[in-house]
Design a protein around this motif. Structure first.
Motif, PDB file in Angstrom:
ATOM      1  N   ALA A  70       3.074   6.496   8.841  1.00 40.72           N
ATOM      2  CA  ALA A  70       2.024   5.577   8.936  1.00 40.72           C
ATOM      3  C   ALA A  70       1.380   5.186   7.366  1.00 40.72           C
ATOM      4  CB  ALA A  70       1.005   4.969   9.820  1.00 40.72           C
ATOM      5  N   ILE A  71       0.891   6.667   7.074  1.00 41.09           N
ATOM      6  CA  ILE A  71      -0.207   6.964   6.404  1.00 41.09           C
ATOM      7  C   ILE A  71       0.929   7.070   4.515  1.00 41.09           C
ATOM      8  CG2 ILE A  71      -0.814   8.571   5.679  1.00 41.09           C
ATOM      9  CD1 ILE A  71      -2.368   9.825   8.108  1.00 41.09           C
ATOM     10  N   LYS A  72       1.824   7.376   4.868  1.00 41.09           N
ATOM     11  CA  LYS A  72       2.932   7.350   3.967  1.00 41.09           C
ATOM     12  C   LYS A  72       3.090   5.795   3.462  1.00 41.09           C
ATOM     13  CE  LYS A  72       6.689  10.984   3.461  1.00 41.09           C
ATOM     14  NZ  LYS A  72       7.211  10.824   4.047  1.00 41.09           N
ATOM     15  N   LYS A  73       2.885   4.871   4.674  1.00 38.77           N
ATOM     16  CA  LYS A  73       2.824   3.890   3.832  1.00 38.77           C
ATOM     17  C   LYS A  73       2.195   3.170   3.772  1.00 38.77           C
ATOM     18  CE  LYS A  73       4.272  -1.150   6.240  1.00 38.77           C
ATOM     19  NZ  LYS A  73       4.862  -1.950   5.906  1.00 38.77           N
ATOM     20  N   LEU A  74       0.492   3.759   4.099  1.00 38.09           N
ATOM     21  CA  LEU A  74      -0.481   2.928   3.344  1.00 38.09           C
ATOM     22  C   LEU A  74      -0.721   3.275   1.907  1.00 38.09           C
ATOM     23  CD1 LEU A  74      -2.499   3.840   6.118  1.00 38.09           C
ATOM     24  CD2 LEU A  74      -2.557   1.838   5.704  1.00 38.09           C
TER      25      LEU A  74
END
Lengths: 264, 401
Positions: A104-108
């Motif tokens: 999820a943080i990668k996607k952010l």
């Protein structure tokens, strides 16, 4: 700067007992709350934003009703919340959970600092924060009790150890886990409450985050719960009452017996 | 076909609701007289499967091919050192690790990182390590998360231990979590019991859940090494035996593994910490009933006579009577001393979670209904300010101090 705070919804109380007659778990009406340690991470992320500017994104992984903790975070100054929810996540242990949050943080995308509470009050593992950092190949400072300095590309924090604290410098981006000592969380403002009511909370599923299915949920979890049982009951020991002049010598006799008993 | 990890067989479910009551996570609800499991809440703990008398709930085994673990040998202990002093938790892990290694017919090994640590390596051998893997580099003088995790992960990949044990300390928890992810291993936190399953040879890791109200046994059947952390004082220290012999194996590592994006600038010892209470054999703890900060002097005196440390409940810490590092309980430290003396502590569940595994609990409280008495080995209904000074004076006599 972009701050991401990872939070978890936990049961308010750990009052779960096993009914000795039926050997089944007895659960009182369980209210859900923000993990108490995460409240300090939320507060610190908002303070850092107020100090250097930027925005705070809160993320949580859980069932649809976990949205409530994101709204709570928004009410105290977090800018946006994202719910990470998918039945494919069922049965996630700390490995699968930290992988999922890392995706999820990668996607952010552009993230400078990730904050977590030092551990969750239900699982007590303290493994997910460092797990996220490792999945993302980021440095970490755990058990942070104070941020001394923060500037572009650099942070200095105090890590609480058993016998004192050490001052650690890290490059950014990095991940921090925080302890209770770091701050006193604020109460929601009226404006915050309004924002929290109005906020749109997007839901990200496994498909949205480009996850490897073999790292998710049950299949992505190396640890398995084999059995659960009730610990042997303790206590209900001897109660001494009366005149302290009499009780104290009796207590000392007891202590002698117990210490000798424990040593043998 | 559904690939859900757990499901209710609708044809078999009679709607008795036993599973609803059994679920600790509130993940099961009734829908039209059939149980329905909310997978987003379910943790697959299996409580409902056990509770169901009609075999109407099925849990899918995860689809893993049984891997060949014959290459994975030995029980490893991460030797935690601070300023060149091996921490006592390491000796406790060696004590328990000995048993596990013997049960598996494998060797007990320690892994030691630091700089100029050959003396410490010999100490580990006197405590029962048969092989000590040493990585001696100036970059490893003080613990830093990245190089420590990278180096140990590298050793794990190269030498393939079957089990890796680590203290549930600040450093231990920080580094082992990284190693587990880096090596794809399962990790179980805060184990209070470790044993080898005689049939499968898997490590059975027992840990408290829900603040100690329930115990869970965790397995890592499909990956190696099996990793666990253990808190202070849960296991007995391995005894020193100077006649023991073993190998010290100095290992070279790729320089790139020593790189760190964090740097330790300084260390500041806490001034009034005479003792880390997580390691104390005797703890005298005070709560709201102590009334004011000055009254903690009584507890300090008693602690001094016993050679122990002073703890506190959250209420006392929140009132600023004593620093946070003394707090025992769910949001503080978990302690496991030989004797825990709770003075003026009512015994909220959160406090009990941090101290109920002490060998002996003495509770002193005015209120005969205080919950602390339910866990006390000896309870005293009385005034802390009368009892504690008398106890200190009497113990001074008894102990000849």
């Amino acid at each position: 700067m972009h701050f991401v705070v990872c939070i978890k919804q936990v049961p308010e109380k750990n009052d779960v007992k096993i009914n000795p007659e039926t050997n089944t778990l007895m659960r009182e009406g369980v209210e859900s709350i923000v993990n108490p340690f995460d409240a300090y991470a939320i507060e610190e992320s908002v303070r850092l934003k107020e100090r250097v500017g930027g925005k705070v994104t809160a993320i949580t992984m859980g069932p649809p009703q976990a949205e409530a903790v994101l709204r709570e975070a928004i009410s105290v100054g977090v800018d946006e919340g994202i719910l990470i929810s998918d039945r494919a996540f069922a049965g996630s242990d700390t490995f699968a959970t930290s992988y999922t949050l890392a995706q999820a943080i990668k996607k952010l995308g552009d993230v400078d600092i990730i904050l977590c509470g030092k551990q969750a009050s239900d699982g007590d593992t303290a493994q997910v924060g460092p797990g996220i950092a490792t999945h993302l190949d980021l440095p970490q400072i755990t058990y942070v009790r104070k941020i001394e300095e923060i500037e572009e590309g650099r942070i200095v924090g105090e890590r609480l150890l058993e016998t004192g604290y050490e001052v650690i410098e890290s490059s950014l981006p990095c991940l921090l886990t925080v302890v209770k000592e770091i701050n006193e969380p604020r109460l929601p403002s009226l404006k915050g409450k309004m924002a929290s009511k109005k906020a749109e909370i997007p839901v990200w599923t496994a498909a949205d985050m480009d996850c490897r299915p073999e790292y998710l949920g049950l299949d992505g979890s190396p640890t398995k719960v084999d059995t659960i049982f009730t610990p042997p009951p303790r206590g209900g020991g001897e109660i001494l009452t009366g005149d302290p002049e009499e009780i104290v010598p009796r207590l000392i006799e007891k202590l002698k017996e117990l210490v000798v008993g424990a040593a043998s | 076909m559904s690939n859900d990890p757990i499901k209710v067989i609708d044809e078999t479910c009679v709607g008795c609701q036993l599973c609803v009551k059994a679920c600790p996570f509130g993940a099961i609800e009734m829908d039209d007289k059939l149980a329905v499991i909310d997978l987003t809440k379910c943790t697959l703990c299996g409580a409902c499967v056990t509770a169901c008398k009609f075999d109407a709930i099925e849990m899918r085994e995860s689809e893993k091919v049984q891997a060949d673990f014959s290459e994975y040998r030995d029980v490893w202990v991460f030797a935690e050192q601070d300023d060149d002093v091996i921490q006592s938790i390491t000796y406790e892990l060696l004590g328990e690790g000995r048993q596990l290694a013997d049960d598996l017919g494998m060797k007990l090994c320690a892994v030691l990182l630091g700089s100029n640590v050959s003396e410490q390596a010999s100490e580990l051998i006197t405590r029962g390590a048969e092989t000590v893997y040493v990585v001696d580099q100036p970059e490893l003088t003080h613990f830093q998360d990245e190089p420590y995790a990278a180096v140990i992960s590298d050793l794990v990949k190269r030498h393939k231990p079957n089990i890796l044990l680590c203290g549930a300390t600040t450093i231990g928890r920080s580094v082992i979590s990284r190693i587990a992810v880096e090596t794809g291993a399962g990790l179980t936190a805060d184990c209070t019991g470790l044993a080898i399953d005689p049939e499968t040879k898997n490590l059975m890791q027992t840990r408290p859940a829900f603040g100690g109200n329930i115990m869970a046994t965790i397995l890592t059947p499909d990956t190696r090494p099996q990793m666990s952390t253990v808190r202070h004082k849960v296991f007995k220290e391995a005894e020193v035996d100077a006649s023991r012999t073993g190998d010290v194996v100095a290992l070279e590592v790729d320089k790139a593994l020593l790189a760190s994006r964090t740097r330790r600038l300084s260390f500041v010892p806490e001034e009034d910490t005479i003792m880390n209470i997580a390691e104390a054999d005797f703890i005298i703890s005070g709560g709201r009933g102590m009334g004011k900060p000055e009254n903690f002097d009584l507890l300090h005196e008693l602690a001094e006579v016993l050679g122990g440390g002073v703890g506190a409940s959250r209420a006392a810490v929140d009132a600023d009577w004593i620093p946070y590092s003394h707090q025992v309980g769910q949001t503080g430290k978990t302690v496991c001393p030989k004797i825990y003396i709770a003075c003026g502590i009512s015994g909220q569940i959160q406090h009990l979670a941090g101290m109920s595994s002490a060998d002996v609990i003495i509770a002193i409280n005015k209120d005969p209904d205080a919950p602390i008495f339910s866990v006390a080995t000896v309870g005293i209904v009385g005034d802390v300010f009368e009892i504690v000074p008398k106890l200190t004076a009497e113990l001074r006599k008894v102990l000849g101090k």
